[in-house]
Design an enzyme around this catalytic site. Structure first.
Site, PDB file in Angstrom:
ATOM      1  N   VAL A  15       0.853  -1.174   0.000  1.00 18.14           N
ATOM      2  CA  VAL A  15       0.000   0.000   0.000  1.00 18.14           C
ATOM      3  C   VAL A  15       0.894   1.231   0.000  1.00 18.14           C
ATOM      4  CG1 VAL A  15      -1.693   1.340   1.322  1.00 18.14           C
ATOM      5  CG2 VAL A  15      -1.880  -1.165   1.209  1.00 18.14           C
ATOM      6  N   ASP A 197       7.378   6.111   0.184  1.00 20.13           N
ATOM      7  CA  ASP A 197       8.681   5.470   0.023  1.00 20.13           C
ATOM      8  C   ASP A 197       9.188   4.835   1.310  1.00 20.13           C
ATOM      9  OD1 ASP A 197       8.780   6.340  -2.680  1.00 20.13           O
ATOM     10  OD2 ASP A 197       9.518   8.296  -2.029  1.00 20.13           O
ATOM     11  N   ARG A 198       8.270   4.503   2.184  1.00 17.76           N
ATOM     12  CA  ARG A 198       8.600   3.841   3.465  1.00 17.76           C
ATOM     13  C   ARG A 198       9.464   4.724   4.368  1.00 17.76           C
ATOM     14  NH1 ARG A 198       4.686   1.271   1.378  1.00 17.76           N
ATOM     15  NH2 ARG A 198       4.487  -0.941   1.837  1.00 17.76           N
ATOM     16  N   MET A 199       9.463   6.023   4.131  1.00 17.77           N
ATOM     17  CA  MET A 199      10.183   6.961   4.991  1.00 17.77           C
ATOM     18  C   MET A 199       9.213   7.491   6.048  1.00 17.77           C
ATOM     19  SD  MET A 199      13.299   6.938   4.036  1.00 17.77           S
ATOM     20  CE  MET A 199      14.052   8.438   4.678  1.00 17.77           C
TER      21      MET A 199
END
Length: 219
Positions: A15, A197-199
């Site tokens: 997601v 971006d999973r940051m």
């Protein structure tokens, strides 16, 4: 669908987390005020069981366990839930006196993890909450041999029927002696907000000798 087809899709399931941000300036002054804000927002957005949290414990042998419980109290002292004191979770808590609980608000791309020591709540606090419970839930607390192996569903239904007969003429049902509340007294409370971006944003309240401080953690 064959199991193999399901497994092949797992690596591609993801997601995009773009629902919001969490900066230090956005936090309320205390962890419990911030948690209450996010709880209120989860409830207002219609998330089911917004007060549900995944409670993790470990026994004296170090074996971990987790299960979902409902938070029923929140203030500067900690987060409270109620359960059977003879349950597996209570045995773990008595053995180690530590717990961790995570509120997983997937619909808001958020979660909060509370981690710390535990204590039993006072009997008056248990009684106040007990009085608010539906009668059926009160009867169930008397009937359920929580975490104990039973021979079948019929055993549970028979136990409930016996309790219903026992309290048939009772206007109020007393609190079982084996039932009450636990309070998680936080040492850390982490607020997690999904980001692109999973940051992700991870801000943690940490209780130190000098008081509470806020730390940012790498995603």
């Amino acid at each position: 669908m064959p199991d193999g087809d399901i497994a092949l899709k797992l690596p591609t399931m993801r997601v995009a987390y773009e629902g919001g941000t969490l900066g230090e300036s956005e936090l309320l002054p205390t962890w419990h005020e911030q948690l209450q804000r996010w709880l209120d927002e989860a409830a207002s957005q219609g998330l089911p069981d917004a007060n549900a949290m995944v409670l993790a414990t470990a026994g004296g042998d170090g074996m971990p366990s987790s299960r979902t419980v409902l938070a029923k109290g929140l203030d500067e002292r900690g987060v409270v839930f109620f359960t059977n004191y003879t349950s597996a979770k209570s045995h773990d808590l008595l053995a180690t006196r530590y717990a961790s609980a995570t509120f997983p608000w997937y619909g808001l791309q958020r979660q909060v993890t509370v981690r710390g020591t535990v204590e039993k709540v006072r009997s008056a606090e248990t009684a106040a909450y007990w009085a608010q419970r539906p009668r059926g839930s009160q009867l169930g607390a008397w009937a359920s041999p929580q975490s104990i192996v039973v021979s079948g569903r019929g055993t549970l239904e028979s136990a409930l029927a016996n309790v219903e007969r026992q309290f048939a003429d009772a206007e109020t049902i007393p609190v079982p002696p084996h039932w009450g509340g636990w309070r998680i007294q936080p040492e850390t409370v982490e607020f997690w907000q999904g980001r692109a971006d999973r940051m992700h944003d991870r801000l943690r309240f940490k209780n130190t000798r000098g008081g509470w401080k806020v730390e940012r953690l790498g995603p």
